[in-house]
Write an enzyme that holds these catalytic residues in place. Structure first.
Site, PDB file in Angstrom:
ATOM      1  CG  ASP A  38      -2.026  -0.956   1.203  1.00 46.63           C
ATOM      2  OD1 ASP A  38      -2.076  -1.775   0.261  1.00 46.63           O
ATOM      3  OD2 ASP A  38      -2.862  -0.924   2.117  1.00 46.63           O
TER       4      ASP A  38
ATOM      5  CG  HIS B 224       2.086  -0.016   4.459  1.00 46.54           C
ATOM      6  ND1 HIS B 224       1.856  -1.006   5.377  1.00 46.54           N
ATOM      7  CD2 HIS B 224       0.899   0.642   4.290  1.00 46.54           C
ATOM      8  CE1 HIS B 224       0.591  -0.961   5.762  1.00 46.54           C
ATOM      9  NE2 HIS B 224      -0.013   0.025   5.123  1.00 46.54           N
TER      10      HIS B 224
END
Length: 205
Positions: free
Chosen positions: A34, A173
Site C-alpha cells: 500500500d 507498505h
C-alpha cells in the site's frame, strides 16, 4: 490481533469485501503493498520480487502515480496487479461519501483498475456501497504493521509467522514510514513463507 488480523465482527460489517482468497488444493498467499509508488522504496520492493520470481499486488495512491509514472509503468510491465488507494490517501471516516468518491475517481483516471482498498481499511457503509458499484473492495487477512514506529523488523516478521494462513491477503507498505522495517522483514517473510510451502499470487484484476 484486531489490527493484525481483523476479527469476524469487523469482516461482517463489509460482507461483500474480499478479506481472504482460499485455494483448496494449493497453499497460497497474496502479498500486497500500500501507499506507493515512491522512488525511495518501490524500486527496491520490485527488485526483490523480481529476484524471487514473485508477483504481488500494489494499491497505489493516485498522487504518487502522478509524480512517479515510470514506477507505475514498471509495476505493470513486471506482471503485478494493482489497485486504487484514493488520490490523496483519504481516510473514509474523516470525509463525506461525495468527497471520498470524487477522490477515488480522480485516482482512477490515472490507475484504471477495478480493485480498490481504503486507506487504513476504514470506510463508512455508504462509501462502501458506492465503491462496490464500480470496484472490487479488497481488504486484508493480515496487516504486518510494518508502518509502525513501535514495531521492529522481528516483530513484523513475527506477525507473519503468527497470522499467515492459506489464502491470506497480506499487507506491507512501500512507504517511507515502513522502510526501516520493510527492508529487513520482507525478505525474511518471503523466505519463511516459501519454506512453509506457500505460493505467491497477485490478486486477479
Amino acid at each position: 490481533m484486531l489490527i493484525e488480523q481483523p476479527g469476524l465482527l469487523y469482516r461482517l460489517l463489509f460482507p461483500e469485501a474480499v478479506w481472504r482468497i482460499q485455494q483448496h488444493r494449493r497453499k497460497v498467499v497474496y502479498l500486497t503493498f500500500d501507499d506507493g509508488p515512491i522512488p525511495e522504496v518501490t524500486p527496491w520492493v520490485l527488485d526483490l520480487l523480481r529476484s524471487r520470481g514473485i508477483r504481488a499486488t500494489f494499491f497505489l495512491v493516485g498522487d504518487n502515480v502522478r509524480r512517479n509514472p515510470q514506477l507505475f509503468e514498471r509495476i505493470k510491465a513486471e506482471g503485478h496487479s494493482y489497485g486504487n488507494h484514493t488520490m490523496h490517501h483519504l481516510q473514509g471516516f474523516k470525509v463525506t461519501a461525495m468527497r471520498y468518491m470524487r477522490d477515488i475517481t480522480e485516482a482512477d483516471a490515472l490507475i484504471d483498475s477495478h480493485l480498490f482498498r481504503p486507506p487504513h481499511g476504514l470506510i463508512r457503509w455508504k462509501q462502501a456501497a458506492a465503491i462496490r458499484r464500480r470496484y472490487n473492495l479488497i481488504m486484508y487477512d493480515l496487516v504486518t504493521r510494518d508502518y509502525s514506529s513501535r514495531m521492529t523488523p522481528d516483530r513484523v516478521l513475527s506477525n507473519v509467522h503468527r497470522y499467515a494462513r492459506n489464502g491470506s491477503i497480506i499487507v506491507f507498505h512501500d512507504s517511507l514510514r515502513a522502510e526501516r522495517n520493510l527492508r529487513k522483514a520482507l525478505p525474511a517473510a518471503i523466505d519463511w513463507l516459501s519454506n512453509q510451502g506457500y505460493e505467491f499470487l497477485p490478486i486477479p484484476m
